[in-house]
Write an enzyme that holds these catalytic residues in place. Structure first.
Site, PDB file in Angstrom:
ATOM      1  N   PHE A  14       0.821  -1.220   0.000  1.00 16.64           N
ATOM      2  CA  PHE A  14       0.000   0.000   0.000  1.00 16.64           C
ATOM      3  C   PHE A  14       0.852   1.265   0.000  1.00 16.64           C
ATOM      4  O   PHE A  14       0.576   2.219  -0.725  1.00 16.64           O
ATOM      5  CB  PHE A  14      -0.942   0.009   1.202  1.00 16.64           C
ATOM      6  CG  PHE A  14      -2.100  -0.934   1.056  1.00 16.64           C
ATOM      7  CD1 PHE A  14      -3.099  -0.682   0.126  1.00 16.64           C
ATOM      8  CD2 PHE A  14      -2.208  -2.066   1.841  1.00 16.64           C
ATOM      9  CE1 PHE A  14      -4.181  -1.540  -0.019  1.00 16.64           C
ATOM     10  CE2 PHE A  14      -3.279  -2.931   1.703  1.00 16.64           C
ATOM     11  CZ  PHE A  14      -4.263  -2.664   0.774  1.00 16.64           C
ATOM     12  N   VAL A  79      15.917  -7.265  -2.662  1.00 13.50           N
ATOM     13  CA  VAL A  79      16.917  -6.259  -2.319  1.00 13.50           C
ATOM     14  C   VAL A  79      17.947  -6.910  -1.406  1.00 13.50           C
ATOM     15  O   VAL A  79      17.625  -7.419  -0.336  1.00 13.50           O
ATOM     16  CB  VAL A  79      16.255  -5.058  -1.623  1.00 13.50           C
ATOM     17  CG1 VAL A  79      17.316  -4.079  -1.122  1.00 13.50           C
ATOM     18  CG2 VAL A  79      15.304  -4.365  -2.581  1.00 13.50           C
ATOM     19  N   GLU A 170     -10.574 -12.073  12.791  1.00 16.27           N
ATOM     20  CA  GLU A 170     -11.190 -12.403  11.507  1.00 16.27           C
ATOM     21  C   GLU A 170     -10.925 -13.858  11.115  1.00 16.27           C
ATOM     22  O   GLU A 170     -11.821 -14.542  10.617  1.00 16.27           O
ATOM     23  CB  GLU A 170     -10.694 -11.425  10.433  1.00 16.27           C
ATOM     24  CG  GLU A 170     -11.188 -10.009  10.754  1.00 16.27           C
ATOM     25  CD  GLU A 170     -10.940  -8.989   9.659  1.00 16.27           C
ATOM     26  OE1 GLU A 170     -11.807  -8.153   9.426  1.00 16.27           O
ATOM     27  OE2 GLU A 170      -9.852  -9.030   9.053  1.00 16.27           O
ATOM     28  N   ALA A 316      -3.684  -0.464   6.494  1.00 17.70           N
ATOM     29  CA  ALA A 316      -3.577  -0.038   5.100  1.00 17.70           C
ATOM     30  C   ALA A 316      -3.780   1.471   4.913  1.00 17.70           C
ATOM     31  O   ALA A 316      -3.001   2.106   4.200  1.00 17.70           O
ATOM     32  CB  ALA A 316      -4.568  -0.836   4.245  1.00 17.70           C
TER      33      ALA A 316
END
Lengths: 426, 426
Positions: A14, A79, A170, A316
């Site tokens: 995000f 990276v 959740e 987010a």
């Protein structure tokens, strides 16, 4: 080709994607580096893990997301090194120079010094994680159906979720739901509605950072789904057979999901920046790294305080706001403007609990139950990556809502190691 | 519970599921054993491999397929042994007794005595295979985008499909299509429309078993998509760098897909049945195994001759017809009826070539181009497993047809071995 400033963004989550998009009209060349080829809508990842959605419903290739942005390119690679002094990073064994660097590599699970627990209690950050958790949940029911030993069958039908934050709540709600509804008619020997789902939380309530009365309501809604909630309980061991709680309690369980803690990505660990004990990087008010005006950290990897003195949460909307702020700082700097501090706008929190319930808070408004769930559906669909994702996810939810059926109950391979392809044995 | 005859079915493919369903009202107890949890609509598997569809679009849990069939249950497990004498099979280390056995375990790739080629040239039989081929195709473009060596870039952008049957033709056409259309706008350094797709066939034409003029038309349509067809060419080696053809030709390629040969599953290999050199099992006219009235082989694993003396082909309609025939034989035997020979009804052949072209033959009717493609779409959607699959696949096809966009261009992990979950390195 051009001598425009090069902005390098590590991470296509995000924060990284928001920064890249906010630089669309800026006179810079943007390169997004990620070791996966897709941007992931992480808030719905638990639905992939619990077989309600397919990976493609909540992910989109980063190349596609940035397809129309002429000043952006994408590099798929890991990276290896961040060399702040020479303004360059090492990717796929080559060096990429930058004028501006945005580090947005996120966080991964933290096992509080016990990395050996991970094997038995996977966390939920990537599509690979979600598919592995899905495999474990579905295979536990498969093995229980087949199992003739009552104790082992009980262990197979016990699911432990560690951590009572949004992800833990959740996941626990969704497991309880598929056991009660989706799978009930599929098995002949076991009664899946008898599955035991235990949510273990170290603090005194679930969703502890949410404002009252939401934690209590979440508690009630989870209980009504049959989820057992064990508060003030710390996990002291995880092994192949189950979970050790506190000094002398134990739950025998074949499926443990870890949603208890995070640590910063190791990207940038060799750059000499200050790092918190959990690996995240503290930044200046403008999100730049202390001593490095041209390097920023955005998203979950950054440690930054909100206006009220509390840390900005790893969600987010915060990551997206940080990405946009960093882009604005770069654009402003090119015009000689002064830096401004990042201000987090908290639009509220929400979490679903099972099939048609949720809790939500935005400012003074506190919702729970079906209304909160409708708000949750609306907001999550609205923010999905592309219009296609929105249409497909809405259709799938409508479908499963009407038919109690979930569309993604697939396990590619029944063994975790068999992903490399067909085994020649049969 | 009951003393009803136990029918054991090994394999939840087209043959096994058709047999199980045809036994729905029979006074028997049916058990379907499979080592994967899903029934797969294999004719569309190449679309998963080429990123047009997601796994869940063409697969359905076997439990769900048989959910409403009260006399059927499902066991997820690998068959370790078939003991024809004692009428039992070994699954998950336990023995299951049967009164009737239907072996429908299918086929897997054959590398003509060179199993070492598989690593470099995966075949396409399972969802795991399809995802691995998808990963290789997409990663080849990613690596080419990054690559600065011209020869290596050329190798990365060369795709070789071995085998000019329906699968090979469909895979080659689909790769050419995504390179020309779907991926073209995603990359900055490479021109994906320049990708080289080579289809290698040992015989004198592609789709050699199809009636004239279809092979020739397929040839024309593939060529117009830019696929290079090398006929009368046998593969003599596959290694990490490419493919060896005949005595002295070579194609440097990073992505090789194997669609050239099959051999029977090893299930039943220890039962003492006669087996062909390719591992498939010859059966009596009624599909029973010679010397074993109560054991049948159905689907691709069976070697059986059609009324015209040619072998029944290894296609989905033949497998479904065999499954139904075996069920009828069992039901008839319970009523004391005489066995009847299996008669294959050939309703025709079809194959897609790229985005909106196909060739099809049914009886005297030979179609090619767009009309054949419409027929192909209609038939494939009609036979998809569930109504939900049909709706979702139609929507996705319509979408990608209008927008040149494909919905499933995801790679979970960029390395083949990283499927076990998050690596702690970053």
């Amino acid at each position: 080709m051009t001598a425009r400033p090069r902005v390098l963004i590590i991470g296509g989550g995000f924060a990284g994607i928001s920064a890249a998009k906010a630089l669309k009209r800026a006179p810079v060349d943007v390169t997004v580096v990620d070791r996966r080829n897709h941007h992931l809508f992480q808030p719905l990842l638990y639905q992939v893990a619990t077989a309600a959605l397919a990976p493609a419903d909540i992910a989109e290739p980063i190349r596609t997301v940035l397809r129309k942005q002429a000043n952006a390119k994408v590099v798929l690679g890991s990276v290896q090194s961040v060399d702040a002094g020479h303004k360059r990073i090492q990717v796929n064994d080559a060096w990429l120079d930058f004028d501006w660097l945005i580090i947005a590599a996120g966080v991964r699970h933290s096992y509080f010094g016990h990395p050996e627990w991970e094997e038995h209690a996977p966390g939920l950050k990537t599509i690979g994680d979600a598919l592995e958790i899905r495999r474990r949940i579905l295979m536990a029911f498969e093995k229980a159906e087949w199992c003739e030993d009552a104790d082992e069958r009980q262990r197979l039908m016990t699911f432990v979720v560690v951590g009572g934050g949004a992800t833990g709540v959740e996941v626990a709600g969704a497991i309880a739901d598929i056991a009660r509804l989706t799978l009930a008619k599929d098995f002949r020997n076991i009664d899946t509605t008898k599955a035991r789902v235990v949510l273990v939380e170290g603090g005194s309530q679930v969703l502890g950072v949410y404002p009252a009365p939401l934690p209590e309501r979440a508690n009630t809604q989870l209980s009504s789904l049959g989820v057992e909630i064990q508060l003030n309980t710390s996990v002291t061991g995880v092994d192949e057979q189950g979970v050790q709680l506190g000094e002398d309690k134990r739950i025998e369980s074949a499926t443990v999901v870890w949603a208890a803690g995070v640590q910063g990505s190791s990207v940038g660990a060799d750059a000499g920046f200050e790092r918190h004990r959990n690996g995240r990087i503290p930044v200046n008010a403008d999100l730049s790294v202390p001593g490095h005006d041209h390097i920023f950290v955005a998203g979950d990897q950054a440690v930054v305080m909100g206006a009220d003195g509390t840390p900005v949460p790893g969600v987010a909307p915060a990551a997206m706001q940080m990405g946009k702020h960093v882009a604005a700082m770069i654009i402003g700097s090119l015009k000689g403007k002064k830096r401004t501090p990042f201000r987090y706008t908290d639009r509220g929190q929400m979490a679903t609990i099972g099939r048609a319930r949720a809790i939500a808070a935005t400012g003074p408004l506190k919702l729970s139950g079906f209304v909160a769930w409708l708000a949750w559906v609306f907001i999550h669909v609205l923010f999905l990556i592309t219009f296609r994702n929105r249409v497909v996810v809405m259709l799938k939810w409508a479908w499963s809502w009407v038919l109690f059926d979930s569309s993604s109950r697939l396990v590619w391979e029944t063994e975790p190691s068999a992903h490399e392809g067909e085994q020649p044995s049969s």
